[in-house]
Design a protein around this motif. Sequence first.
Motif, short mmCIF file in Angstrom:
data_model
loop_
_atom_site.label_atom_id
_atom_site.label_comp_id
_atom_site.label_asym_id
_atom_site.label_seq_id
_atom_site.Cartn_x
_atom_site.Cartn_y
_atom_site.Cartn_z
N ASN A 22 0.80 -1.05 -0.23
CA ASN A 22 -0.15 -0.12 -0.11
C ASN A 22 1.02 1.18 -0.18
O ASN A 22 0.60 2.13 0.75
CB ASN A 22 -1.15 0.06 1.10
N ASN A 23 1.91 1.09 -0.93
CA ASN A 23 2.66 2.62 -0.95
C ASN A 23 3.62 2.67 0.16
O ASN A 23 4.19 3.93 0.14
CB ASN A 23 2.07 3.79 -1.61
N HIS A 60 6.73 1.50 2.79
CA HIS A 60 7.93 0.40 2.96
C HIS A 60 8.01 -0.06 4.53
O HIS A 60 7.73 0.90 5.34
CB HIS A 60 9.11 1.22 2.65
N TYR A 61 8.22 -1.12 4.75
CA TYR A 61 8.21 -1.82 5.96
C TYR A 61 9.59 -2.65 6.33
O TYR A 61 10.06 -3.26 5.47
CB TYR A 61 7.05 -3.14 6.22
N MET A 62 9.84 -2.70 7.48
CA MET A 62 10.88 -3.59 7.96
C MET A 62 10.28 -4.25 9.02
O MET A 62 9.76 -3.78 10.30
CB MET A 62 12.03 -2.79 8.43
N GLN A 63 10.51 -5.68 9.09
CA GLN A 63 10.12 -6.47 10.18
C GLN A 63 11.19 -7.20 10.91
O GLN A 63 11.95 -7.81 10.09
CB GLN A 63 8.65 -7.31 9.86
N GLN A 64 11.16 -7.09 12.20
CA GLN A 64 12.12 -8.29 12.71
C GLN A 64 11.23 -8.81 14.12
O GLN A 64 10.56 -8.01 14.64
CB GLN A 64 13.13 -7.64 13.32
N GLY A 65 11.06 -10.18 14.20
CA GLY A 65 10.23 -10.81 15.24
C GLY A 65 8.97 -10.20 14.98
O GLY A 65 8.24 -10.33 14.13
N ASP A 66 8.24 -9.81 16.20
CA ASP A 66 6.98 -9.36 16.46
C ASP A 66 6.72 -7.73 16.15
O ASP A 66 5.81 -7.26 16.46
CB ASP A 66 6.33 -9.82 17.60
N LEU A 67 7.76 -7.22 15.65
CA LEU A 67 7.67 -5.74 15.57
C LEU A 67 7.88 -5.32 13.94
O LEU A 67 8.65 -5.80 13.38
CB LEU A 67 8.98 -4.81 16.31
N THR A 68 6.91 -4.61 13.47
CA THR A 68 6.96 -4.00 12.14
C THR A 68 7.01 -2.59 12.14
O THR A 68 6.12 -2.03 12.70
CB THR A 68 5.85 -4.58 11.29
N VAL A 69 7.86 -1.67 11.24
CA VAL A 69 8.23 -0.47 11.44
C VAL A 69 7.85 -0.06 9.93
O VAL A 69 8.40 -0.58 8.97
CB VAL A 69 9.39 0.00 11.72
N GLY A 70 6.92 0.93 9.81
CA GLY A 70 6.85 1.44 8.17
C GLY A 70 6.99 3.00 8.00
O GLY A 70 6.89 3.63 8.96
N ASN A 71 7.40 3.27 6.85
CA ASN A 71 7.47 4.52 6.37
C ASN A 71 7.25 4.78 4.92
O ASN A 71 6.96 3.95 4.13
CB ASN A 71 8.98 4.73 6.60
N HIS A 72 7.06 6.19 4.64
CA HIS A 72 6.72 6.54 3.11
C HIS A 72 7.99 6.17 2.24
O HIS A 72 7.87 5.89 1.02
CB HIS A 72 6.33 7.86 2.88
N PHE A 73 9.34 5.98 2.74
CA PHE A 73 10.49 5.61 1.94
C PHE A 73 11.05 4.45 3.04
O PHE A 73 10.46 3.95 3.90
CB PHE A 73 11.39 7.01 1.85
N GLU A 74 12.19 4.12 2.46
CA GLU A 74 12.64 2.76 2.92
C GLU A 74 13.13 2.87 4.42
O GLU A 74 13.61 4.26 4.92
CB GLU A 74 14.17 2.65 2.35
N VAL A 75 12.86 2.18 5.32
CA VAL A 75 12.93 2.13 6.65
C VAL A 75 14.69 1.99 6.97
O VAL A 75 14.96 0.87 6.60
CB VAL A 75 12.16 1.32 7.40
N SER A 76 15.21 2.95 7.69
CA SER A 76 16.55 2.73 7.92
C SER A 76 16.88 1.91 9.31
O SER A 76 15.80 1.83 10.03
CB SER A 76 17.18 4.10 8.13
N PRO A 77 17.83 0.99 9.17
CA PRO A 77 18.04 0.33 10.50
C PRO A 77 18.08 1.14 11.83
O PRO A 77 17.58 0.81 12.72
CB PRO A 77 19.44 -0.54 10.15
N ASN A 111 5.74 5.94 10.47
CA ASN A 111 5.97 7.34 10.83
C ASN A 111 4.74 8.15 10.32
O ASN A 111 3.87 7.69 10.08
CB ASN A 111 6.89 7.47 9.42
N LEU A 112 4.76 9.61 10.59
CA LEU A 112 3.90 10.28 10.21
C LEU A 112 3.28 10.19 8.91
O LEU A 112 4.36 9.92 8.07
CB LEU A 112 3.88 11.85 10.61
N SER A 113 2.21 10.31 8.48
CA SER A 113 2.02 10.26 7.27
C SER A 113 2.51 11.68 6.39
O SER A 113 2.89 12.43 7.03
CB SER A 113 0.36 10.44 6.97
N LYS A 114 2.56 11.41 4.78
CA LYS A 114 3.05 12.70 4.07
C LYS A 114 2.14 13.84 4.40
O LYS A 114 2.78 15.03 4.79
CB LYS A 114 3.26 12.05 2.78
N LYS A 115 1.19 13.56 4.63
CA LYS A 115 0.02 14.69 4.72
C LYS A 115 0.40 15.48 5.99
O LYS A 115 0.38 16.50 6.21
CB LYS A 115 -1.39 14.28 4.65
N ARG A 116 0.38 14.53 7.15
CA ARG A 116 0.78 15.26 8.28
C ARG A 116 2.15 15.87 8.49
O ARG A 116 2.21 17.11 9.07
CB ARG A 116 0.64 14.16 9.54
#
Length: 356
Positions: A130-131, A133-150, A232-237
């Motif tokens: 859904n446009n 980017h996500y990074m997942q490790q174990g039971d935590l998923t982090v999402g952003n409008h661009f690539e999630v940095s480590p 992350n906050l949405s692009k609109k926010r």
Amino acid sequence: MSGIELKSGTTLFASDPLSISSNEMINLEKNGYHYIDWVFDSIKDFFCQTERVQAKKELIIILNSESSIWEFRNAFHRLRELAMCNNTHFNVDSGVTHEVYSITDSSNNELFRHEIPLSMSNGTFSYQENNLHYMQQGDLTVGNHFEVSPQDFENIRTIRDSAIEVMQKQIDSYYGILCQEDDRVNEKILKHIDRTFNLSDDHDVKMKQRKQVAEAVVQVYEGLTHPLTILNLSKKRWEENRVFYEKQSKATLGVKNASSSETQTMGSGNTGSLRPRNIWGYVELSDERKDIHIAFPYTFAKKGSIAILIHEASHKFANTWDHCYISKQKQYAQLPAKYRIDNADTYAELMLKTPE
């Protein structure tokens, strides 16, 4: 996601996990709908009578082969929440290469088991949906409008782990209140609840109010300790709230903690520093997913970060509102108990202040 097998070996399919039409019911029956009844009959006593319809809906999502991983995880977590004091029968084991979900009956016989593989040997993988980017490790998923940095991922994980650590110091008492097990309840925490929420002097009313608070705290704790997505906050926010600081390197910003007067130096690298105006995090309550959003470019002072996450988690998992922010001291001092019990900032204060 792949099909899910019951112990009988029957795989269930459905197109809409939230509502069942007559046609879908026919399809479910063709694929062994009676096994849903079999599983549910084995666990229904774990739920209050008023929660059983919702519990069965969550079970159908879990047994639906077309449910996404996100839908499966959240349905499993919601089912576990509904079980309250019986939640030990709904287990999640997060390993290096797999997450294992299982349900047991009152005799601890395993009724259901499903493994979700993690795509890399270190348990971390990235994907787009859904446009975002996500990074997942174990039971935590982090999402952003661009690539999630480590680094973003580690910052968010640290905030989440710290929030859990803070809540763990008190959580046994809240389970004790909820399950009416007085030997588990710390008297200091009872007084802490009474003061923080300005509870009634009437004994019966106070007991009811304490239970409401305990239920919300347990919901937040369960939500943070099980599969969780933070965005992350949405692009609109960001477009609505950001302020650019024209500096080539890190900018120094004084940001007060939600729970203390400390400040923290923050920055966002070579592009200068961005500061969201008024919004550090939010939950879209109108969105079915109700994802938690936090402003990623910042490494908040530790207590401030924990307060923000607990605040937003209370929106997501306990359906709280923003009746009044603690920063508005005069207005907050006048806030009665019935609103404090439903106020997100009050739960952040409850967890971050030490019971006396």
